[in-house]
Design a protein around this motif. Structure first.
Motif, short mmCIF file in Angstrom:
data_model
loop_
_atom_site.label_atom_id
_atom_site.label_comp_id
_atom_site.label_asym_id
_atom_site.label_seq_id
_atom_site.Cartn_x
_atom_site.Cartn_y
_atom_site.Cartn_z
N GLY A 1 2.49 21.83 9.67
CA GLY A 1 1.85 21.55 8.38
C GLY A 1 2.12 22.66 7.37
O GLY A 1 2.14 23.84 7.73
N GLY A 2 2.32 22.30 6.13
CA GLY A 2 2.60 23.29 5.08
C GLY A 2 1.32 23.77 4.41
O GLY A 2 0.25 23.21 4.62
N ASP A 3 1.45 24.78 3.61
CA ASP A 3 0.33 25.30 2.82
C ASP A 3 0.79 25.42 1.36
O ASP A 3 1.56 26.32 1.05
CB ASP A 3 -0.10 26.66 3.36
N GLY B 1 1.75 19.11 2.76
CA GLY B 1 2.78 18.31 2.09
C GLY B 1 3.96 19.16 1.64
O GLY B 1 5.06 18.63 1.43
N SER B 2 3.74 20.48 1.50
CA SER B 2 4.82 21.32 0.96
C SER B 2 5.96 21.49 1.95
O SER B 2 7.12 21.64 1.54
CB SER B 2 4.28 22.68 0.51
N ASN B 3 5.67 21.47 3.26
CA ASN B 3 6.77 21.59 4.22
C ASN B 3 7.67 20.35 4.18
O ASN B 3 8.89 20.46 4.23
CB ASN B 3 6.22 21.79 5.64
N ALA B 4 7.05 19.18 4.13
CA ALA B 4 7.87 17.96 4.09
C ALA B 4 8.63 17.86 2.76
O ALA B 4 9.77 17.39 2.72
CB ALA B 4 6.99 16.73 4.30
N ASP B 5 8.02 18.32 1.66
CA ASP B 5 8.74 18.36 0.37
C ASP B 5 9.97 19.27 0.49
O ASP B 5 11.08 18.91 0.07
CB ASP B 5 7.84 18.91 -0.75
N ALA B 6 9.76 20.46 1.07
CA ALA B 6 10.88 21.41 1.21
C ALA B 6 11.96 20.82 2.11
O ALA B 6 13.16 20.95 1.82
CB ALA B 6 10.37 22.73 1.79
N PHE B 7 11.54 20.14 3.16
CA PHE B 7 12.49 19.51 4.08
C PHE B 7 13.36 18.49 3.33
O PHE B 7 14.59 18.48 3.46
CB PHE B 7 11.71 18.86 5.22
N VAL C 1 5.48 17.22 10.81
CA VAL C 1 4.53 17.01 11.90
C VAL C 1 4.72 15.57 12.38
O VAL C 1 5.27 14.74 11.65
CB VAL C 1 3.05 17.20 11.45
N GLY C 2 4.24 15.29 13.60
CA GLY C 2 4.28 13.91 14.11
C GLY C 2 5.66 13.50 14.59
O GLY C 2 6.63 14.27 14.51
N GLY C 3 5.75 12.28 15.09
CA GLY C 3 7.02 11.74 15.57
C GLY C 3 7.66 12.64 16.60
O GLY C 3 6.99 13.15 17.50
N GLY C 4 8.96 12.91 16.44
CA GLY C 4 9.68 13.72 17.42
C GLY C 4 9.73 15.19 17.06
O GLY C 4 10.48 15.96 17.67
N THR C 5 8.93 15.61 16.07
CA THR C 5 9.07 16.99 15.56
C THR C 5 8.57 18.05 16.54
O THR C 5 8.91 19.22 16.39
CB THR C 5 8.32 17.17 14.22
N LYS C 6 7.76 17.63 17.53
CA LYS C 6 7.21 18.62 18.47
C LYS C 6 8.12 18.87 19.66
O LYS C 6 7.90 19.80 20.42
CB LYS C 6 5.86 18.11 18.99
N LEU C 7 9.10 18.00 19.88
CA LEU C 7 10.00 18.19 21.02
C LEU C 7 10.70 19.55 20.86
O LEU C 7 11.02 19.96 19.73
CB LEU C 7 11.01 17.04 21.09
N PRO C 8 10.95 20.23 21.98
CA PRO C 8 11.37 21.64 21.87
C PRO C 8 12.61 21.89 21.01
O PRO C 8 12.59 22.78 20.15
CB PRO C 8 11.60 22.04 23.32
N THR C 9 13.71 21.14 21.22
CA THR C 9 14.91 21.47 20.43
C THR C 9 14.70 21.09 18.97
O THR C 9 15.15 21.79 18.06
CB THR C 9 16.17 20.76 20.98
N PHE D 1 0.86 -1.19 0.00
CA PHE D 1 0.00 0.00 0.00
C PHE D 1 0.89 1.23 0.00
O PHE D 1 1.83 1.31 0.79
CB PHE D 1 -0.87 0.04 1.27
N ARG D 2 0.57 2.20 -0.84
CA ARG D 2 1.36 3.44 -0.89
C ARG D 2 0.44 4.63 -0.67
O ARG D 2 -0.62 4.74 -1.30
CB ARG D 2 2.04 3.56 -2.27
N TYR D 3 0.84 5.52 0.25
CA TYR D 3 -0.01 6.65 0.66
C TYR D 3 0.69 7.98 0.45
O TYR D 3 1.91 8.09 0.67
CB TYR D 3 -0.34 6.57 2.16
N ASP D 4 -0.09 8.98 0.10
CA ASP D 4 0.34 10.37 0.24
C ASP D 4 0.07 10.73 1.70
O ASP D 4 -1.09 10.72 2.14
CB ASP D 4 -0.46 11.27 -0.70
N THR D 5 1.12 11.03 2.47
CA THR D 5 0.93 11.33 3.90
C THR D 5 1.20 12.81 4.19
O THR D 5 1.43 13.18 5.34
CB THR D 5 1.83 10.44 4.77
N LYS D 6 1.21 13.63 3.12
CA LYS D 6 1.37 15.09 3.25
C LYS D 6 2.62 15.44 4.07
O LYS D 6 3.69 15.04 3.70
CB LYS D 6 0.11 15.71 3.84
N ASP D 7 2.45 16.18 5.18
CA ASP D 7 3.63 16.63 5.92
C ASP D 7 4.10 15.64 6.97
O ASP D 7 5.11 15.89 7.64
CB ASP D 7 3.35 17.98 6.60
#
Ligand SMILES: CC(C)(COP(=O)([O-])OP(=O)([O-])OC[C@H]1O[C@@H](n2cnc3c(N)ncnc32)[C@H](O)[C@@H]1OP(=O)([O-])[O-])[C@@H](O)C(=O)NCCC(=O)NCCSC(=O)C[C@@](C)(O)CC(=O)[O-]
Ligand SMILES: NC(=O)C1=CN([C@@H]2O[C@H](COP(=O)(O)OP(=O)(O)OC[C@H]3O[C@@H](n4cnc5c(N)ncnc54)[C@H](OP(=O)(O)O)[C@@H]3O)[C@@H](O)[C@H]2O)C=CC1
Length: 407
Positions: A363-365, A368-374, A342-350, A185-191
């Motif tokens: 989340g990007g606007d 998905g655009s933020n994760a693409d840029a990353f 978003v998700g995983g360890g991305t919210k931890l302060p450092t 199964f393959r998904y678009d998971t956005k950011d």
């Protein structure tokens, strides 16, 4: 502290389990109690581990049995100029590592990329995969399952959609091995990097398959996904983001800033990254893409085990132009870079602050655009790292650089 000592004593007496402490105290006290216990049962002092700079509650979705935090030095390389599909302009790259000379190397590469007018970077394919394995009776039943899936992708898509607002099922690719059927199964998971999202959505789709066919689910992950293991399927088909960066470096920049020539780098790349890697049976036809992927993953709260796939990369180098005037063209293609903002360890302060350095936290606007840029920034960093290390090898500076900066 008394609370922590008391709690540690209760664990020692068998009254409580180590992982139950959070039910009896706030997460920081629970962590202190675990440190007490581990210190009393080992020769370790955990003062540094306990000296962490965020509330333990912030890490609740990220870890169990927490005792503190490890600190990895973080630096920046760059800024590096990027012309991307989603990333645009100059960015500092946050890298966390303990390898001396790595930041200096990527920094040098960034300065060379800038002198060449910046890196072109594009995400060429995107999709997070999960591949459950089903048991069927025989090949006839396997064929029936494959046909059913082909005819019912929309039903699977609907089941998946009930579990997520951002995730979207793109396609399902079947693989048959005797009486085992794997559905990738393959998904678009956005950011989001998307591994939880894809797993939960695939679970819902598997319920439909089991209700409607004779197949039995053996495991939600049948290793054809492939997560956290070296695998050719990721190198060929991609997983997460497939992203490519390139740059054409003028000859004088190569000679002046990298102390070598386009010809030497091109030959080295062929003999080392292509022929050497082929002879070794490697999936990584590059010099040290893993260094940049790992350091940026650690800095930004990515799943560090996925450096395995992130390092599936091919570096190419060629001389462009004739005679002794040619410039150096270098590219790096990462086939399976699994990243999220978003998700995983991305919210931890450092980690969140490191994402802010890149301007891509959350989340990007459009989504998905933020994760693409990353992904594009990581690829630009990998390109810089490849340029610098290949040059250090060509000019025979590798060991002296590490003797000077890495000891
Ligand atoms: C170390 C250099 C960069 C010196 O390279 P250099 O050209 O002698 O350095 P320089 O003093 O002339 O400075 C040039 C630029 O490098 C950067 N730079 C220079 N020093 C610093 C510093 N202290 N901190 C930050 N940036 C630094 C900086 O951008 C600077 O420009 P400036 O800003 O001055 O105009 C070079 O020799 C080099 O890149 N060596 C390669 C080191 C490397 O890539 N190590 C990676 C790890 S190796 C490994 O893990 C994998 C391996 C090797 O096993 C994989 C395989 O099998 O291939
Ligand atoms: N379960 C497994 O098998 C595995 C799990 N992991 C772990 O999975 C975690 C990462 O999973 P992942 O699914 O990325 O993260 P999360 O589980 O945190 O899911 C992402 C969340 O963000 C929400 N969201 C908000 N805005 C956006 C946006 N712009 N784009 C996408 N999602 C958005 C999603 O909502 P909604 O879904 O409603 O859209 C979802 O709730 C890591 O901790 C990793 O270590 C790693 C490997 C395997």
């Amino acid at each position: 502290m008394t609370d922590a000592v008391d709690l540690a004593a209760r664990v020692r007496e068998g009254e409580l389990r180590l992982h139950e402490l959070d039910d009896h105290a706030d997460p920081d006290v629970a962590a202190a109690a675990r440190r007490q216990l581990v210190e009393s049962e080992t020769d370790a002092s955990l003062d540094s581990v306990g000296d962490y700079g965020f509330p333990a509650a912030a890490a609740e979705p990220n870890i169990e049995n927490m005792i503190g935090a490890v600190q990895v030095p973080m630096g920046v390389a760059g800024p590096v100029a990027v012309d991307g599909g989603a990333a645009e302009g100059e960015a500092y790259l946050p890298l966390a590592t303990t390898e001396g000379a790595l930041l200096a190397s990527v920094n040098r590469g960034c300065s060379v990329v800038n002198a060449a007018g910046g890196a072109n970077v594009r995400v060429t394919k995107s999709g997070m995969t999960r591949a459950p394995v089903f048991r069927v009776t025989d090949v006839v039943e396997a064929e029936a399952l494959v046909e059913w899936v082909r005819d019912n992708v929309d039903r699977l898509r609907e089941a998946a959609a009930e579990t997520t607002t951002h995730g979207e099922l793109l396609d399902v690719t079947p693989y048959v091995v005797g009486n085992s059927v794997y559905l990738r199964f393959r998904y678009d998971t956005k950011d989001a990097m998307g591994m939880n999202m894809a797993t939960i959505a695939t679970g819902a789709a598997c319920d439909v398959i089991e209700a409607e066919t004779d197949a039995s689910l053996v495991a939600l992950s049948g290793n054809l996904c492939t997560d956290k293991k070296p695998a050719a399927i990721n190198a060929v088909e991609g997983r997460g983001r497939s992203v490519t960066a390139d740059v054409a470096v003028p000859r004088e920049v190569v000679t002046e800033r990298l102390h070598t020539t386009p010809e030497a780098i091109a030959e080295l790349n062929t003999r080392k990254n292509l022929i050497g890697s082929a002879k070794a049976g490697s999936l990584g036809f590059n010099a040290h893409v893993a260094n940049v992927v790992a350091a940026m993953f650690l800095a930004t709260g990515q799943d560090e085990a996925q450096v395995v796939e992130g390092a599936n990369a091919i570096t190419t180098a060629e001389v462009r132009g004739s005679g002794s005037d040619g410039d150096l063209y270098v590219s790096v293609s990462l086939s399976s870079l699994e990243v999220g903002t978003v998700g995983g360890g991305t919210k931890l302060p450092t980690q969140a602050e490191a994402l802010d350095v890149l301007g891509i936290r959350g989340g990007g606007d459009p989504a998905g655009s933020n994760a693409d840029a990353f992904a594009e920034y990581i690829a630009a960093g990998a390109l810089a790292g490849e340029l610098s290390l290949l040059s250090a090898l060509a000019s025979r500076h590798l060991s002296s650089a590490h003797a000077e900066l890495g000891r």
